[in-house]
Motif scaffolding. Sequence first.
Motif, short mmCIF file in Angstrom:
data_model
loop_
_atom_site.label_atom_id
_atom_site.label_comp_id
_atom_site.label_asym_id
_atom_site.label_seq_id
_atom_site.Cartn_x
_atom_site.Cartn_y
_atom_site.Cartn_z
N LEU A 1 5.15 -4.29 -8.85
CA LEU A 1 4.60 -5.29 -8.43
C LEU A 1 3.47 -5.79 -9.16
N ILE A 2 3.08 -4.75 -10.27
CA ILE A 2 1.75 -5.17 -10.92
C ILE A 2 1.95 -6.03 -12.12
N ASN A 3 1.18 -6.83 -12.57
CA ASN A 3 0.97 -7.57 -13.51
C ASN A 3 1.23 -6.75 -14.83
N ARG B 1 -6.06 2.09 -9.28
CA ARG B 1 -6.48 1.25 -8.12
C ARG B 1 -5.15 0.90 -7.25
N VAL B 2 -4.31 0.27 -7.90
CA VAL B 2 -3.22 -0.11 -7.08
C VAL B 2 -2.46 1.26 -6.16
N VAL C 1 -9.51 -6.97 -3.37
CA VAL C 1 -8.98 -7.29 -2.40
C VAL C 1 -8.29 -6.26 -1.51
N GLU D 1 -6.34 -0.50 -13.60
CA GLU D 1 -5.94 -1.35 -12.28
C GLU D 1 -4.69 -0.71 -11.68
N SER E 1 -4.23 -4.94 -2.32
CA SER E 1 -3.72 -6.00 -3.37
C SER E 1 -2.78 -5.16 -4.22
N PRO E 2 -1.60 -5.59 -4.53
CA PRO E 2 -0.57 -4.90 -5.12
C PRO E 2 -1.02 -5.26 -6.62
N SER E 3 -1.96 -6.00 -7.06
CA SER E 3 -2.07 -6.23 -8.62
C SER E 3 -3.15 -7.17 -8.47
N GLY E 4 -4.29 -6.83 -8.78
CA GLY E 4 -5.47 -7.61 -8.83
C GLY E 4 -6.12 -8.26 -10.05
N PHE E 5 -7.40 -8.83 -9.91
CA PHE E 5 -7.97 -9.28 -11.11
C PHE E 5 -8.91 -8.37 -11.80
N GLY E 6 -8.87 -7.03 -11.54
CA GLY E 6 -9.87 -6.34 -11.94
C GLY E 6 -9.99 -6.00 -13.54
N THR E 7 -8.78 -6.19 -14.11
CA THR E 7 -8.59 -6.39 -15.51
C THR E 7 -9.37 -7.39 -16.22
N TYR E 8 -9.54 -8.56 -15.50
CA TYR E 8 -10.14 -9.49 -15.98
C TYR E 8 -11.57 -9.59 -15.86
N TYR F 1 -4.84 -11.87 -4.23
CA TYR F 1 -4.28 -11.00 -3.56
C TYR F 1 -3.25 -10.22 -4.54
N HIS F 2 -2.52 -11.19 -5.50
CA HIS F 2 -1.25 -10.65 -6.36
C HIS F 2 -1.46 -11.61 -7.51
N ASN F 3 -1.61 -10.95 -8.44
CA ASN F 3 -1.80 -11.52 -10.09
C ASN F 3 -0.40 -11.60 -10.33
N LYS G 1 -13.62 -6.52 -14.92
CA LYS G 1 -14.28 -5.71 -15.13
C LYS G 1 -15.24 -5.65 -16.44
N ASP H 1 -4.65 -3.17 -16.95
CA ASP H 1 -4.59 -1.90 -17.62
C ASP H 1 -4.53 -0.87 -16.72
#
Lengths: 300, 529, 324
Positions: C37-39, C49-50, B113, C46, B116-123, B40-42, B125, C43
Amino acid sequence: MLNTDSNSKIINVFMYKFWSDFSESKVAVISLLILIAIVLIAIFAPLISPSDPYDLSKVSIMDSRLPPMAKNFAGDIFILGTDGAGRDMLSAIFYGLRVSLGVGVMSAIFALIIGTIFGISAAFFGGKYETFIMRIVDIQLSFPSILMALIILAAFGKGIEKTIIALVLVQWAYYARTARAAALVERSKEYAEAAQCLALGNKKIMFNHILPNCMPSLIVVGTLQTAHAISLEATLSFLGLGLPITEPSLGLLIGNGFQYMHTGDFWISIFPGVALLITIVSINLVGDQLRDMYNPRLKK
Amino acid sequence: MNILNRILIIMIGCVLSSMAVAKDLTVGLKSEPSSIDPHYHNLGPNNSLSAHIFDTLVGSDENQQHYPNLAVTWKPINDTTWEFKLRKGVKWHDGSDFTADDVVFTSKRAANVPKSPSGFGTYLKGKTFVKIDSHTIHIKTEKPYPLMPNDLSTVKIISKKYGEGASTSDYNSGKAAIGTGPYKFVEWVPGDKIVLKANPNYHGALKGKPAFNKVLFKPIKTGPARIAALLAGDVDLIDSVPPLDVARLKKNASLTLTSGPSNRVIYIHLDQFRENSPYIKAIGGGEIKNPLMDVRIRKAISLAINRDAMVAKVMEGIALKAGQLLPAGFHGVSPNMKPDPYDTKAAKKLMADAGYGNGFEMTIHGPNDRYINDAKIVEALAQMLSRIGIKTKVETMPKSVYFKRASAGGPNKSPEFSFMLLGWGAGSGEASSPLRALLHTYDKSIGMGRANRGRHSDPAVDKIIQQALSTVNADARGKLLAEATEIAVGKNYGVIPIHYQMNTWAAKSSLSYQPRTDEYTLVMGISNN
Amino acid sequence: MTAFILRRSTQSIIVLFIMSLLVFSGVNLVGDPVEMLINPEADQAEVERVIKELGLDKPITEQYWYFLMNAFKGDLGTSFIFGEPALKLIVQRMPATIELALFSLFISLIFAIPLGIYAGLKPESKISKTIMAGSILGFSMPTFWVGIIFIMFFAVYLGWLPSTGRGEIGSFLGVKSSLFTLDGLSHIFLPALNLALFKLSSVIRLTRAGTREIIHQDYIKFARAKGVAESRVINVHLLKNILIPIVTIIGLEFGSLIAFSTVTETVFAWPGMGKLIIDSIYNLDRPVIVAYLMIIVIFFVFLNLLVDILYTLLDPRVRIQGSN
């Protein structure tokens, strides 16, 4: 019409009467003296502070967290110690008082003006207008002030002008209610009716005749509300929602000291707290005495 | 130490650790996770907590070195394919078997998800997961991709059986929170506590069997309160001990304190893209050309920073002086770079050479609730800059306001500030992380320089970074990353590093915590003294 | 009566609507939740998307419209931070806040009413003067500062009581509360006392004023003249008649306790709704801020209505009229 000479006489008599009533309570007199001292400190903070706590070329991080009465290598003595950035606490408190009192008094004055205008005009015009205004006042007074202020600052962000706006919005209703109640009493008195018969303009009657007679009760409310505003601002700043760190009020100083709670560096949090407490208590005691003087009905 | 002694110590150790099995543990955390859902939140607190319940394919130890976790081996089999062999005999908390299907399912869910306010898409894609057999996975990419193990060390593998159609709420309630990790999820009362219990069937890749029966995490946001709770015995271990309190707590015999460097560097971004920088004026307030464009001024600023005093006085000794983007020991760190010395004479000379001998006025910005002692660092910086003639004003603000303005507060969503304090934690444990985000030219289309708030730009640096990012050979990549750092930081002063944050944990004296560079607080890292 | 309730309800709905509009547009001007919020390693793709996922790509008017439509269905939005319905988050934390408020109300009433009555009966005595001076000190002291002092003294220096959090939760007659365990009571004591202290003074003052007023009424004088024992005068005649102000106090003070608990909860890390709203403000969790506001407005409107109705039931002299 009265000439100026007798006018000043009346004022003298009034002042005499005021003082003899006020000095009935020793506690109130002492509080007033303390309050005057605090106000003077706040006004002349830049002149009497041992150092300017916000001049970064003078503050040195090497002096951080010195205990009260400590000396640094340059030989400066810090009577109340220093905080985490090496600022002299006594100076920081003087400057903090300036900000706290400034915000408190400013917001009280604005709220007084706005509240009085609405309150007196409601009493004077009556009807739908009055119902409408007083309904808003009722609704607002039914919400605790801290919540109102919190909501306003949450919605619009922090800052000195936003804090003042929030405090004004929270407080104006108290003045409106007081002004209306006092104005209703005054309006039914003979002089107001006489003035109306003389066909004086509404504005003139309201502000030249009714307002001066409402002043005593407004001053009482104003004094107590100023204390409330100072306390509220301190709370909001402590929560991190009120003033920005560049304008450190007493509340912010206490909040900064919070992190030193366990290190034994008690002075960073305790002294600003004591200063805040003394300020609020002395205003409240003075206000209490004023209320007893002008509201004999409440004199118990 | 003779052999007999060693045996004795090992024996005592065994007795102690077997005693520990029956124990309960309470941990006071600075930040509460926002969810139990591992995708949910990375963000640090979430990833740290979910590491107890869920496992990754590639493990990441206390120094962010990789170790086999749910995958036992991984290697590139050709330019665009990595092969992962999965651990056999691993059971989910409900007793069912872990297989390649779970991994393929995870790869689809983790980046998507809802809310999700910060997902794992970066890792994830650009990667296609293919199941070869029940315990082999091939991951295909379009171009050679060296960071595969780094990326997969961040994504927690979830059970397909429970994860299908499960929402974040289902994880929070425990319905779907079925993992393979050393602890099972029991309950979460938001704002109050998170309860876990030992998983007796844990496969043991990380420090063997779980040492505690029941684990209770209590979020305690303020430092003083966390310390009070530890001193009162309400909790057994706390994280993020404020530097201020470290010296005093170290004297306390009933506590064990451990500190270690983190992967987070605290540094300065300087406006290098505007001819006139909004917060820089001539002495007296007139307009001047942005002096930060001149590398000599940037170097002068670096020389004006008394890093020793910063570490000793502001950070109370709990930090390391920084001369580059990551402390020694991380991949891609240059062995040749040292922190700049404190030399106001040289700094003043550089200022004069650049034509600013009389100095200039500048307002510097920083957050006041994001990094350890951030507001104090900014104030100390201002004091130091004032000494070389830069008349400095300070403005600090809460992170909720600060980051928006720092990234996009100016016209056309450009960064607003001229000189700002920031921090960067390299989650992937490699110098590529800060380099591509902070020093590569800002370029939205290729996802580079996202956090380059000074807009530093050097084509030579860009070229080396991109070359490194497609070099699969680890040693060669490390050399390239070090070279890029040497130019971008050492020569260009694109950013100015100040110090590496150190984190401190405090435990009651019978326990001690192995510090982690990723700042996670893992119960598995606790040992008995 | 019905007309009165109806009128009040319409007014409340208007207030609710205006408040929601103001706060909704206000919170949307402050900061950037995505940046928070974002890590940082994410990039740009992302980030986009958020922004889309949280609905922040739409114009504010459209966002407000969605909010209104959903609010009618009882959905006050989804927390940016927790990904759960904002309403659920608030309701989850409500028991802790109500428990704290009730306990401090209890503390302030059992101390304040006797003290207030005493000060009202014997206004000239030294003790009464001390009580009244103390009450000025009480409401002059900012809650947060007293909280810090409490923690410093009772938790850190003396080590008697825990300084943060809520204790173990027990269950009694199906009600779950930390008031039913020893651990829970030890945790609630300091925050409740902190919260009560502020209210103590105002309840003392109101009780004293009520006592002063009633004591001069004819029926008290008559009872005394009749030779009724003083204890009976106080316990029966006085207490019975002082009930009206006390009910008002309980009602209104309870509301203000809930409001002030935001401060106490922050100082003592008490996991209630007050702490949730402060955390949400820090973290720019806009939906939770707006939802909290809506709930608190409804709560206070209801509370005030209740107090007004109780007022009429207790004191037949007060009659609610259709207007005013």
